[in-house]
Structure formats: C-alpha cells, structure tokens
Scaffold this motif. Structure first.
Motif, mmCIF file in Angstrom:
data_model
loop_
_atom_site.group_PDB
_atom_site.id
_atom_site.type_symbol
_atom_site.label_atom_id
_atom_site.label_comp_id
_atom_site.label_asym_id
_atom_site.label_seq_id
_atom_site.Cartn_x
_atom_site.Cartn_y
_atom_site.Cartn_z
ATOM 1 N N HIS A 1 0.824 -1.207 0.000
ATOM 2 C CA HIS A 1 0.000 0.000 0.000
ATOM 3 C C HIS A 1 0.857 1.255 0.000
ATOM 4 C CE1 HIS A 1 -3.999 -1.662 0.301
ATOM 5 N NE2 HIS A 1 -3.526 -2.570 1.137
ATOM 6 N N ARG A 2 2.005 1.196 0.624
ATOM 7 C CA ARG A 2 2.874 2.368 0.666
ATOM 8 C C ARG A 2 3.335 2.737 -0.729
ATOM 9 N NH1 ARG A 2 8.200 3.130 4.456
ATOM 10 N NH2 ARG A 2 8.500 5.312 4.016
ATOM 11 N N TYR A 3 3.674 1.735 -1.528
ATOM 12 C CA TYR A 3 4.135 2.015 -2.876
ATOM 13 C C TYR A 3 2.993 2.405 -3.814
ATOM 14 C CZ TYR A 3 8.712 0.486 -1.496
ATOM 15 O OH TYR A 3 9.906 0.383 -0.859
ATOM 16 N N MET A 4 1.778 2.092 -3.451
ATOM 17 C CA MET A 4 0.629 2.492 -4.259
ATOM 18 C C MET A 4 0.088 3.842 -3.809
ATOM 19 S SD MET A 4 -1.709 -0.751 -4.672
ATOM 20 C CE MET A 4 -1.275 -2.376 -4.637
ATOM 21 N N GLY A 5 0.717 4.458 -2.823
ATOM 22 C CA GLY A 5 0.289 5.758 -2.350
ATOM 23 C C GLY A 5 -0.843 5.705 -1.338
ATOM 24 N N GLU A 6 -1.184 4.538 -0.846
ATOM 25 C CA GLU A 6 -2.247 4.409 0.142
ATOM 26 C C GLU A 6 -1.641 4.247 1.527
ATOM 27 O OE1 GLU A 6 -4.737 1.125 -0.838
ATOM 28 O OE2 GLU A 6 -4.736 1.597 -2.949
ATOM 29 N N GLU A 7 -2.291 4.805 2.520
ATOM 30 C CA GLU A 7 -1.841 4.639 3.899
ATOM 31 C C GLU A 7 -2.555 3.443 4.512
ATOM 32 O OE1 GLU A 7 0.442 5.073 7.040
ATOM 33 O OE2 GLU A 7 0.624 6.278 5.247
ATOM 34 N N THR A 8 -1.839 2.639 5.256
ATOM 35 C CA THR A 8 -2.435 1.466 5.887
ATOM 36 C C THR A 8 -2.359 1.595 7.401
ATOM 37 O OG1 THR A 8 -0.344 0.276 5.912
ATOM 38 C CG2 THR A 8 -1.754 -0.041 3.992
ATOM 39 N N LYS A 9 -3.145 0.778 8.051
ATOM 40 C CA LYS A 9 -3.097 0.715 9.501
ATOM 41 C C LYS A 9 -1.889 -0.122 9.910
ATOM 42 C CE LYS A 9 -7.227 -1.068 10.106
ATOM 43 N NZ LYS A 9 -8.451 -1.537 10.758
ATOM 44 N N GLY A 10 -1.443 0.102 11.128
ATOM 45 C CA GLY A 10 -0.353 -0.683 11.665
ATOM 46 C C GLY A 10 -0.865 -1.991 12.247
ATOM 47 N N LEU A 11 0.034 -2.906 12.510
ATOM 48 C CA LEU A 11 -0.323 -4.195 13.078
ATOM 49 C C LEU A 11 -1.084 -4.027 14.391
ATOM 50 C CD1 LEU A 11 -0.021 -7.228 12.679
ATOM 51 C CD2 LEU A 11 2.135 -7.105 13.927
ATOM 52 N N LYS A 12 -0.670 -3.070 15.212
ATOM 53 C CA LYS A 12 -1.353 -2.822 16.492
ATOM 54 C C LYS A 12 -2.807 -2.429 16.296
ATOM 55 C CE LYS A 12 0.245 1.992 16.904
ATOM 56 N NZ LYS A 12 -0.683 2.573 16.018
ATOM 57 N N ASP A 13 -3.114 -1.781 15.197
ATOM 58 C CA ASP A 13 -4.484 -1.342 14.932
ATOM 59 C C ASP A 13 -5.401 -2.511 14.579
ATOM 60 O OD1 ASP A 13 -3.768 1.397 15.277
ATOM 61 O OD2 ASP A 13 -2.886 1.330 13.271
ATOM 62 N N TYR A 14 -4.870 -3.504 13.900
ATOM 63 C CA TYR A 14 -5.667 -4.662 13.525
ATOM 64 C C TYR A 14 -6.052 -5.512 14.737
ATOM 65 C CZ TYR A 14 -4.699 -3.793 8.609
ATOM 66 O OH TYR A 14 -4.627 -3.231 7.367
ATOM 67 N N TYR A 15 -5.214 -5.501 15.762
ATOM 68 C CA TYR A 15 -5.439 -6.357 16.925
ATOM 69 C C TYR A 15 -5.746 -5.583 18.204
ATOM 70 C CZ TYR A 15 -3.726 -9.857 13.770
ATOM 71 O OH TYR A 15 -3.579 -10.674 12.683
ATOM 72 N N GLN A 16 -6.111 -4.307 18.083
ATOM 73 C CA GLN A 16 -6.311 -3.468 19.264
ATOM 74 C C GLN A 16 -7.392 -3.991 20.204
ATOM 75 O OE1 GLN A 16 -7.309 0.446 17.970
ATOM 76 N NE2 GLN A 16 -9.204 -0.169 16.973
ATOM 77 N N ASN A 17 -8.360 -4.718 19.707
ATOM 78 C CA ASN A 17 -9.425 -5.254 20.554
ATOM 79 C C ASN A 17 -9.072 -6.598 21.193
ATOM 80 O OD1 ASN A 17 -11.074 -3.052 19.930
ATOM 81 N ND2 ASN A 17 -11.867 -4.068 18.113
ATOM 82 N N TYR A 18 -7.897 -7.133 20.877
ATOM 83 C CA TYR A 18 -7.537 -8.459 21.354
ATOM 84 C C TYR A 18 -6.335 -8.458 22.305
ATOM 85 C CZ TYR A 18 -10.618 -9.628 17.531
ATOM 86 O OH TYR A 18 -11.694 -9.700 16.698
ATOM 87 N N PHE A 19 -5.247 -7.813 21.903
ATOM 88 C CA PHE A 19 -4.036 -7.801 22.721
ATOM 89 C C PHE A 19 -3.099 -6.717 22.202
ATOM 90 C CE2 PHE A 19 -3.944 -11.279 19.622
ATOM 91 C CZ PHE A 19 -2.899 -10.886 18.795
ATOM 92 N N THR A 20 -2.088 -6.401 23.021
ATOM 93 C CA THR A 20 -1.090 -5.424 22.591
ATOM 94 C C THR A 20 -0.024 -6.126 21.749
ATOM 95 O OG1 THR A 20 0.174 -5.743 24.614
ATOM 96 C CG2 THR A 20 -1.424 -3.950 24.607
ATOM 97 N N ILE A 21 0.614 -5.368 20.893
ATOM 98 C CA ILE A 21 1.691 -5.875 20.049
ATOM 99 C C ILE A 21 2.974 -5.214 20.535
ATOM 100 C CG2 ILE A 21 2.597 -6.035 17.704
ATOM 101 C CD1 ILE A 21 0.021 -7.567 17.969
ATOM 102 N N GLY A 22 3.909 -6.027 20.996
ATOM 103 C CA GLY A 22 5.129 -5.493 21.586
ATOM 104 C C GLY A 22 6.358 -5.695 20.729
ATOM 105 N N VAL A 23 7.378 -4.919 21.060
ATOM 106 C CA VAL A 23 8.648 -4.975 20.355
ATOM 107 C C VAL A 23 9.768 -4.663 21.344
ATOM 108 C CG1 VAL A 23 8.527 -2.545 19.634
ATOM 109 C CG2 VAL A 23 9.895 -4.131 18.308
ATOM 110 N N ALA A 24 10.898 -5.298 21.152
ATOM 111 C CA ALA A 24 12.089 -4.987 21.937
ATOM 112 C C ALA A 24 12.888 -3.932 21.177
ATOM 113 C CB ALA A 24 12.928 -6.239 22.153
ATOM 114 N N VAL A 25 13.325 -2.900 21.876
ATOM 115 C CA VAL A 25 14.002 -1.777 21.209
ATOM 116 C C VAL A 25 15.350 -1.488 21.856
ATOM 117 C CG1 VAL A 25 11.850 -0.694 20.485
ATOM 118 C CG2 VAL A 25 12.886 -0.033 22.645
ATOM 119 N N SER A 26 16.194 -0.852 21.065
ATOM 120 C CA SER A 26 17.475 -0.347 21.559
ATOM 121 C C SER A 26 17.441 1.173 21.420
ATOM 122 C CB SER A 26 18.628 -0.913 20.735
ATOM 123 O OG SER A 26 18.590 -0.403 19.415
ATOM 124 N N PRO A 27 18.239 1.884 22.177
ATOM 125 C CA PRO A 27 18.259 3.344 22.025
ATOM 126 C C PRO A 27 18.615 3.770 20.599
ATOM 127 C CG PRO A 27 19.383 2.716 24.037
ATOM 128 C CD PRO A 27 19.089 1.447 23.288
#
Length: 104
Positions: A26-52
């Motif tokens: 969708h990004r290459y077609m010029g359309e904005e998409t929802k993030g993974l967290k948005d698709y599952y917001q009613n079910y659970f959180t989507i986490g990630v491990a990050v570094s500074p």
C-alpha cells in the motif's frame, strides 16, 4: 503444550508477515495502511524490543506505526546501567523511557 506454542508462534508469524506485506504494497501504491497494532487493538497489545539506537533511525517510524508496547533489549540490564563499581550509565534507559512517554 509444545504444539500449542508452535501453532500460536506460526499464526503470529503469518499475521506479522501479512501486515508487513500489506503495508509495503500500500505504501508504494500511495495508500496509507493501519499498523499491526491497529488490527489487533481489541484483542491484545503488540510489543517490540528496542534499543536506544533504533529510536534514532527509521526504525522509530516503524515502531510507532506497528507496536503499542515496548521493552528495552539490553539498555535496562545491569551490565549497561552499572558497568563497574561506583559508575552508572542511565542514558540508554532514559532515552527509551522518554520515547515511550512522548509517544504514549
């Protein structure tokens, strides 16, 4: 029990892969998409491990779009924070905490 964990892991892998593919296409077609967290917001959180470092690169945009929960990879472990006696280094941990506060 082991089979259940494998099945859940596989389903999560497919969901993440599908969402990433959809976002890229969708990004290459010029359309904005929802993030993974948005698709599952009613079910659970989507986490990630990050570094500074990741929060100062293009990865930060990806993190904000797809994840609503995060944890420090190594910046909040004892080694990086307290490398030797009477020496403390909170910079990495503080940058992750500040990023989380700024972005809810």
């Amino acid at each position: 029990m082991k089979q259940k964990i494998i099945i859940i892991s596989f389903v999560a892998f497919l969901a993440i892969g599908f969402s990433a593919w959809q976002a890229i296409s969708h990004r290459y077609m010029g359309e904005e998409t929802k993030g993974l967290k948005d698709y599952y917001q009613n079910y659970f959180t989507i986490g990630v491990a990050v570094s500074p470092r990741a929060l100062k690169t293009d990865e930060a945009e990806l993190i904000l779009k797809h994840f609503n929960s995060m944890t420090a990879e190594n910046a909040m472990k004892m080694g990086p924070i307290h490398p030797k006696e009477n020496e403390y280094n909170w910079a990495g941990a503080d940058s992750i905490a500040a990023f989380a506060r700024r972005n809810n």
